[in-house]
Design an enzyme around this catalytic site. Structure first.
Site, short mmCIF file in Angstrom:
data_model
loop_
_atom_site.label_atom_id
_atom_site.label_comp_id
_atom_site.label_asym_id
_atom_site.label_seq_id
_atom_site.Cartn_x
_atom_site.Cartn_y
_atom_site.Cartn_z
N GLU A 53 3.19 8.07 0.65
CA GLU A 53 2.39 7.35 -0.33
C GLU A 53 1.50 6.40 0.46
OE1 GLU A 53 4.77 5.31 -3.20
OE2 GLU A 53 3.04 4.47 -4.21
N ARG A 278 18.36 8.91 4.66
CA ARG A 278 17.26 8.19 5.28
C ARG A 278 17.76 7.41 6.48
NH1 ARG A 278 13.94 6.08 1.49
NH2 ARG A 278 13.21 4.32 2.69
N LYS A 288 8.46 -0.44 2.96
CA LYS A 288 7.05 -0.81 3.04
C LYS A 288 6.76 -2.08 2.25
CE LYS A 288 5.70 3.43 2.16
NZ LYS A 288 4.88 4.61 1.82
#
Ligand code: ATP
Ligand code: MG
Length: 581
Positions: A53, A278, A288
């Protein structure tokens, strides 16, 4: 069924022979791909994608995903797409798009002509949504956000059907078109999938497909005021691109039934979604949103601050792409979340830098030494080895003269027992030069601080070896004062003081775990003159001190700045030991 769905993709388009003897460690995703190739599930195709993204810079967690997706494609002779998930226009920016491309390339991967944006598909996604409405599998819902939450139920209680669930196809088509035309307020209506409000999986309780957002999009501009939800867009994009293995992180496991549901309902080609754990790294935040907060609030100098876990930060700090790729391979791929020690990344880095970095001498905390018996005007070029690990890197000349700098720490007026470096009356080796003996200490009269040492050298010990076989216990580095490059050095520690920076007590935030000493700047360091030619991004090993890299943004030929990439571990102790043998 699967056969037919896949049939419009040419058989064997990109399949290369699978290397069964590959040294890559086996992991469950490799195993799935091998099995799919064996059974011909996708006619021998392997096609993955990396779907960031564009709402921030890529971090080391993304690197794991990039290495996995691009790496598997490469390994199996397949393809990997770069696809921006730009379905949420409010947070996206072209700056991020550019940084993502730079970072993926830097890591050594290439999407060739396959760069896509979810926004490329907005028209098609809209038509797919209409198709769902037409078959009675989606409806426009007027519940408020709060009501939607109420109706959804909980993990232990089933949800309730929305009163708008029974709207006719005609009414839904009309309302959805008017949503698209901007007739309704943001938040007043959404398009929802008609699945099952009693499903034990909350994601299946009539999730939203489209929402109204009257915001400018960085690519589609103002042409849309409704935007598709990620879960709807993602699977369709995968399908349209012919992705075979849609690899994502574990939090999407519960979304997989939804991923499959949309594709089934639309009766289009179905990739398989595979989830993996992850990456979490000690002393490091990989979110982020939080990294953006560090940037926006000025806790760091920017996304590429050398203390940031972003690829831009690591690159500026002097990390190599090889080290990061190797790290990604070593940590492997698992189904369970875990925390990886940052030192493993540092280990991979040292292994790589050790092979490639030229050795040089630099003094970070200089103390002047005058060698009284060395001729005033004499300069000698001492021969130094550029990299003992790699003879092909050759040798260089380092000037030596009467006045030199040594590291303040390498002298003790009153040395403790284990201190083998310079002290009054003691002889040590200057690396690549001579044996010197300290004869006198000059102090500031007022403060008592040592300002200068005097000593003598043994002309017979040129190169650092005495012909009489006499041994010294210490070897120290030095820089000729008149030739030295004056430079600034930045030393770093972890940005956070806690192993898990996100772990905070009541009423505190991750900002409370920031390390106040994460950067120490040292000015007027003295370096061997060859470093005057160093350019931004050049990497060196400063003997005994660590690996350093010329800073990009802040360094200039007039005022050079070196970032310490990573410290050395034990290697100097080894060299010293060898010399004593
Ligand atoms: P963040 O939580 O940092 O915002 P994200 O998952 O929202 O990350 P995306 O841009 O959506 O960021 O991620 C792109 C790809 O990278 C996704 O496939 C995602 O699963 C993967 N990814 C993100 N963070 C990690 C991580 N820590 N470890 C492995 N893969 C990750
Ligand atoms: Mg995301």
């Amino acid at each position: 069924m699967e056969e037919r769905k896949n049939s419009h993709y040419p058989a064997g388009g990109n399949n290369a022979p699978v290397d069964e003897n590959s040294s890559a460690p086996p992991h469950f995703i490799r195993a799935i791909i091998r099995e799919d190739l064996r059974t011909g599930k996708y006619q021998g195709r392997v096609h993955t994608r990396f779907p960031p993204e564009p709402n921030g810079y890529l971090h080391i967690g993304h690197a794991k995903s990039i290495c996995l997706n691009f790496g598997l494609a490469k390994e199996f002779g397949g393809k990997c797409n770069l696809r921006y998930d730009d379905t949420n226009p409010a947070k996206e920016d072209v700056e991020y798009v550019e940084s993502i491309e730079e970072d993926v390339r830097w890591l050594g991967f290439d999407w060739q002509d396959r760069k896509f944006y979810a926004s490329d598909y907005f028209e098609q996604l809209y038509r797919f949504a209409v198709a769902l409405i037409e078959k009675g599998a989606a409806y426009v819902c007027d519940l408020t956000a709060e009501q939607v939450r109420e109706y959804r139920g909980t993990l232990t209680e089933p949800g309730k059907n929305s009163p708008y669930r029974t709207r006719s196809v005609q009414e839904n088509l009309d309302l959805f078109r008017r949503m698209k035309n901007g007739e309704f307020e943001e938040g007043s209506r959404v398009l929802r999938a008609k699945i099952d409000m009693t499903s034990p999986n909350l994601n299946m309780r009539d999730p939203a497909i489209y929402r109204i957002k009257k915001v400018h999009h960085h690519r589609s501009g103002d042409s849309w005021c409704i935007y598709p939800m990620y879960d709807f867009a993602h699977g369709i994009c995968d399908s349209l691109e012919g992705i075979t293995h849609s690899i994502c992180t574990l939090e999407f496991e519960d979304h997989r039934p939804l991923y499959d549901w949309f594709l089934q309902q639309l009766d289009i080609y179905r990739p398989q979604q595979i989830e993996f754990a992850r990456l979490n790294v000690t002393y490091t935040l990989l979110s982020k949103r939080k990294l953006l907060q560090l940037v926006n609030e000025g806790h760091v100098s920017g996304w590429d601050d050398p203390r940031m876990p972003t690829l831009a930060g690591y690159r500026r700090r002097g990390y190599t792409a090889e080290a990061i790729r190797n790290f990604a391979e070593i940590i492997g791929v698992a189904k369970r979340d875990s925390m990886v020690d940052h030192q493993l990344l540092e280990y991979c880095l040292r292994e790589d830098l050790n092979k490639r970095a030229q050795r040089v001498m630099a003094v970070l905390n200089p103390l002047k030494v005058v060698i009284d018996n060395y001729p005033e005007d004499q300069v000698e070029e001492m021969e130094a080895i550029n990299n003992p690990e790699d003879e092909s890197m050759g040798k260089r000349k380092v000037p030596f003269s009467r006045v030199i700098y040594i590291e303040r720490d390498d002298f003790r007026e009153d040395p403790p027992k284990q201190f083998h470096r310079l002290a009054p009356g003691r002889e040590v080796r200057l690396r690549y030069a001579y044996f010197i003996t300290c004869t006198r200490v000059v102090k500031d009269e007022k403060s008592g601080e040592i300002i200068e040492l005097h000593g003598t050298y043994d002309p017979a010990s040129r190169g650092g070896w005495a012909p009489d076989g006499r041994k010294v216990k210490g070897t120290i580095h030095w820089v000729s004062a008149q030739h030295a490059l004056d430079a600034t050095v930045r030393l770093y520690e972890y940005l956070f003081t806690k192993e898990d920076p996100g772990d905070t007590e009541e009423g505190r935030t991750f900002l409370d775990n920031l390390n106040a000493n994460s950067m120490l700047e040292r000015r007027h360091c003295k370096m061997e003159p060859g470093l005057k030619a160093a350019k931004p991004g050049d990497r060196f090993q400063f003997e005994r001190l660590g690996y350093f890299c010329v800073d990009g943004p802040d360094s200039s030929p007039e005022a050079p700045i070196f970032n310490r990439t990573v410290t050395l571990r034990d290697s100097w102790a080894k060299i010293e030991k060898k010399m004593q043998e």
